[in-house]
Write a protein that holds these residues in place. Structure first.
Motif, mmCIF file in Angstrom:
data_model
loop_
_atom_site.group_PDB
_atom_site.id
_atom_site.type_symbol
_atom_site.label_atom_id
_atom_site.label_comp_id
_atom_site.label_asym_id
_atom_site.label_seq_id
_atom_site.Cartn_x
_atom_site.Cartn_y
_atom_site.Cartn_z
ATOM 1 N N LEU A 42 0.746 -1.160 -0.097
ATOM 2 C CA LEU A 42 0.080 -0.144 0.015
ATOM 3 C C LEU A 42 0.757 1.291 -0.094
ATOM 4 O O LEU A 42 0.466 2.413 -0.272
ATOM 5 N N GLY A 43 2.138 0.843 0.342
ATOM 6 C CA GLY A 43 3.021 2.304 0.398
ATOM 7 C C GLY A 43 2.868 3.157 1.693
ATOM 8 O O GLY A 43 2.921 4.370 1.473
ATOM 9 N N ILE A 44 2.510 2.440 2.635
ATOM 10 C CA ILE A 44 2.447 3.321 3.953
ATOM 11 C C ILE A 44 3.273 2.600 5.082
ATOM 12 O O ILE A 44 3.424 1.360 4.980
ATOM 13 N N ALA A 45 3.330 3.488 6.432
ATOM 14 C CA ALA A 45 4.143 2.485 7.262
ATOM 15 C C ALA A 45 3.040 1.660 7.836
ATOM 16 O O ALA A 45 1.917 1.687 7.962
ATOM 17 N N ARG A 46 3.695 0.659 8.809
ATOM 18 C CA ARG A 46 3.011 -0.406 9.153
ATOM 19 C C ARG A 46 2.212 0.065 10.501
ATOM 20 O O ARG A 46 0.910 -0.242 10.536
ATOM 21 N N SER A 47 2.583 1.063 11.179
ATOM 22 C CA SER A 47 1.923 1.733 12.163
ATOM 23 C C SER A 47 0.639 2.620 11.573
ATOM 24 O O SER A 47 -0.353 2.729 12.256
ATOM 25 N N THR A 48 0.786 3.128 10.268
ATOM 26 C CA THR A 48 -0.335 3.633 9.948
ATOM 27 C C THR A 48 -1.423 2.752 9.301
ATOM 28 O O THR A 48 -2.737 2.899 9.673
ATOM 29 N N LEU A 49 -1.017 1.521 8.822
ATOM 30 C CA LEU A 49 -1.918 0.395 8.608
ATOM 31 C C LEU A 49 -2.721 0.032 9.861
ATOM 32 O O LEU A 49 -3.914 -0.258 9.794
ATOM 33 N N LEU A 50 -1.988 -0.111 10.857
ATOM 34 C CA LEU A 50 -2.513 -0.752 12.068
ATOM 35 C C LEU A 50 -3.701 0.293 12.502
ATOM 36 O O LEU A 50 -4.872 -0.031 13.081
ATOM 37 N N GLU A 51 -3.528 1.606 12.485
ATOM 38 C CA GLU A 51 -4.502 2.647 13.162
ATOM 39 C C GLU A 51 -5.678 2.457 12.035
ATOM 40 O O GLU A 51 -6.785 2.725 12.487
ATOM 41 N N LYS A 52 -5.366 2.248 10.647
ATOM 42 C CA LYS A 52 -6.460 2.212 9.768
ATOM 43 C C LYS A 52 -7.332 1.144 10.114
ATOM 44 O O LYS A 52 -8.502 1.039 9.753
ATOM 45 N N LEU A 53 -6.759 -0.135 10.261
ATOM 46 C CA LEU A 53 -7.537 -1.212 10.466
ATOM 47 C C LEU A 53 -8.322 -1.114 11.829
ATOM 48 O O LEU A 53 -9.337 -1.863 11.779
ATOM 49 N N ARG A 54 -7.858 -0.585 12.672
ATOM 50 C CA ARG A 54 -8.754 -0.041 13.900
ATOM 51 C C ARG A 54 -9.957 0.734 13.629
ATOM 52 O O ARG A 54 -10.945 0.696 14.172
ATOM 53 N N ARG A 55 -9.796 1.781 12.765
ATOM 54 C CA ARG A 55 -10.560 2.672 12.136
ATOM 55 C C ARG A 55 -11.789 1.937 11.396
ATOM 56 O O ARG A 55 -12.927 2.221 11.826
ATOM 57 N N TYR A 56 -11.271 0.956 10.622
ATOM 58 C CA TYR A 56 -12.307 0.435 9.855
ATOM 59 C C TYR A 56 -13.056 -0.780 10.384
ATOM 60 O O TYR A 56 -13.836 -1.359 9.648
ATOM 61 N N GLY A 57 -12.205 -1.396 11.416
ATOM 62 C CA GLY A 57 -12.867 -2.502 11.881
ATOM 63 C C GLY A 57 -12.644 -3.614 11.392
ATOM 64 O O GLY A 57 -13.328 -4.822 11.375
ATOM 65 N N LEU A 58 -11.337 -3.752 10.593
ATOM 66 C CA LEU A 58 -10.890 -4.859 9.722
ATOM 67 C C LEU A 58 -9.830 -5.846 10.663
ATOM 68 O O LEU A 58 -9.194 -5.290 11.545
#
Length: 435
Positions: free
Chosen positions: A419-435
């Motif tokens: 995705l071209g993003i940092a792992r910490s950014t991905l984790l934050e988005k996973l929490r936000r979207y409930g994935l």
């Protein structure tokens, strides 16, 4: 080049002197002493360029300018005034003047201004004819995007005129600049480029103009700038809207007088290079915000090409995708459908990077939807009246993350790289979207 001119000035001596001067070039020159007479002569003789005094007995110069351009919006008008100041210049440019010169005017400078204005007017006419033909050819095909091939060729043929390229990031402005150079009479000379946003003012000036030894800290030896390196070639200035205010007057001097000095130098050097500039934001907005000089803007917009975003060129997506595919890779029908449905906010650059990443994931096999990492299953309500898929950024981001996790077999580190993003950014988005 044979030109037709009209001199509108209430001073009979100035008027007659200029008419006689331009007659010596074999040009057709006429004179008028009032705004009313000038407007009538424009209607009768359709001159290429009008020289307009700002002080006339029957009208304010700016009102006269408005009246002339109301009759012919493409008329090239050079304003002459004995009371030039910054405010007057800005007002004249806002009213559509091609140039503003202060009296007493240098005849050589005036001649260059007239030739430049006439050339700009004729190129605008050619451009409008090309655009009208493109619109006519496209009338029965609403999704057909204009082709810029003929416009690029026109820019290449006028090998001395500055070119302004506008368009969103990733629309291919650098490629078009190179095409203009390669198709021009300057093709055998160097093509050099510099990003105006990537360097500090001092280093940018050093890159463009060069410097002498000792001009600044660490300037241990003299250096030729890109204007010298380009010689008879082309200098491409990307992100011109980011050019510092301190440098803008120096670039204006290059365009007007074809001369410059190295940093720390006293020798006046001549520049024969053509200048092409590009920006992802409209320069007119930067002028309105007073971040960019109005006079420099009008020097640069002699020939302006605006590149459309990829979402407005749906029929170009698959041919471009085939061009970017590595040898041996193919696209499945589902992948092709996903490519044409996506809005491509990053334009051509995003398309190229997406296919490069997908070819790695597919390991040389047929590229499928799962390898693209693009949103594919979008709500039916997201379809526009034209049939093009439209979706919110949140929907697109959620689906892109889901597809990347699937392609990475749940490996979050690998998915974040895809995705071209940092792992910490991905984790934050996973929490936000409930994935």
């Amino acid at each position: 080049m044979t030109l037709s001119l009209l001199v509108v000035d209430d001073d009979a001596t100035v008027r007659e002197t200029l008419v006689e001067y331009f007659d010596t070039f074999g040009w057709t020159a006429r004179g008028a002493g009032t705004a009313t007479a000038g407007r009538q002569m424009v209607a009768e003789h359709a001159p290429d360029v009008v020289l307009l005094d700002l002080r006339l007995p029957d009208a304010d110069g700016l009102r006269a300018l408005d009246a002339l351009r109301a009759d012919d919006p493409e008329l090239a008008v050079i304003v002459l005034t004995g009371f030039a100041d910054v405010r007057t210049a800005v007002q004249a440019m806002k009213h559509g003047a091609a140039d503003l010169l202060e009296k007493p005017v240098d005849l050589e400078v005036l001649t260059q201004a007239v030739q430049r204005a006439a050339q700009r007017g004729r190129m605008k006419q050619e451009l409008e004819l090309l655009r009208a033909r493109v619109r006519a050819d496209s009338a029965d095909t609403p999704q057909l995007a204009p082709t810029f091939d003929e416009l690029i060729t026109l820019a290449a043929q006028n090998a001395d005129a500055p070119v302004l390229l506008q368009g969103e990031t990733g629309t291919g402005k650098g490629y078009v600049a190179r095409q203009i150079h390669d198709r021009s009479a300057r093709a055998s000379a160097p093509f050099v480029e510099i990003n105006c946003a990537s360097l500090s003012t001092t280093f940018f000036e050093s890159e463009l103009f060069g410097h002498e030894r000792g001009a600044f800290t660490d300037a241990r030896q003299a250096k030729r700038g890109l204007l010298e390196v380009a010689d008879d070639g082309t200098v491409f200035l990307d992100e011109i809207a980011e050019l510092g205010a301190e440098v803008q007057p120096r670039l204006l001097k290059v365009l007007e007088e074809r001369s410059f000095r190295r940093l720390g130098g006293t020798t006046l050097l001549r520049s024969r290079a053509r200048v092409i500039v590009a920006t992802h934001q409209p320069l007119a907005d930067a002028v309105a915000d007073r971040r960019f000089r109005a006079d420099l803007y009008y020097r640069l917009q002699v020939l302006t090409l605006t590149l459309p975003p990829l979402r407005a060129r749906v029929e170009d997506i698959l041919p471009m995708a085939q061009h970017f595919l590595p040898l041996g890779s193919t696209l499945t029908p589902a992948a092709e459908a996903a490519l044409t449905a996506y809005a491509w906010p990053g334009n051509i650059r995003e398309l190229k990077n997406t296919l490069w990443r997908a070819s790695i994931l597919a390991r040389g096999d047929a590229i499928d939807v799962v390898h693209l990492g693009l949103p594919v299953e979008l709500p039916a309500s997201s379809r526009s009246r034209t049939g093009t898929t439209v979706y919110t950024l949140e929907e697109a981001e959620r689906e892109a993350i889901r597809v990347a996790l699937s392609a990475a077999d749940g490996n979050r580190s690998q998915a974040s790289r895809m995705l071209g993003i940092a792992r910490s950014t991905l984790l934050e988005k996973l929490r936000r979207y409930g994935l």
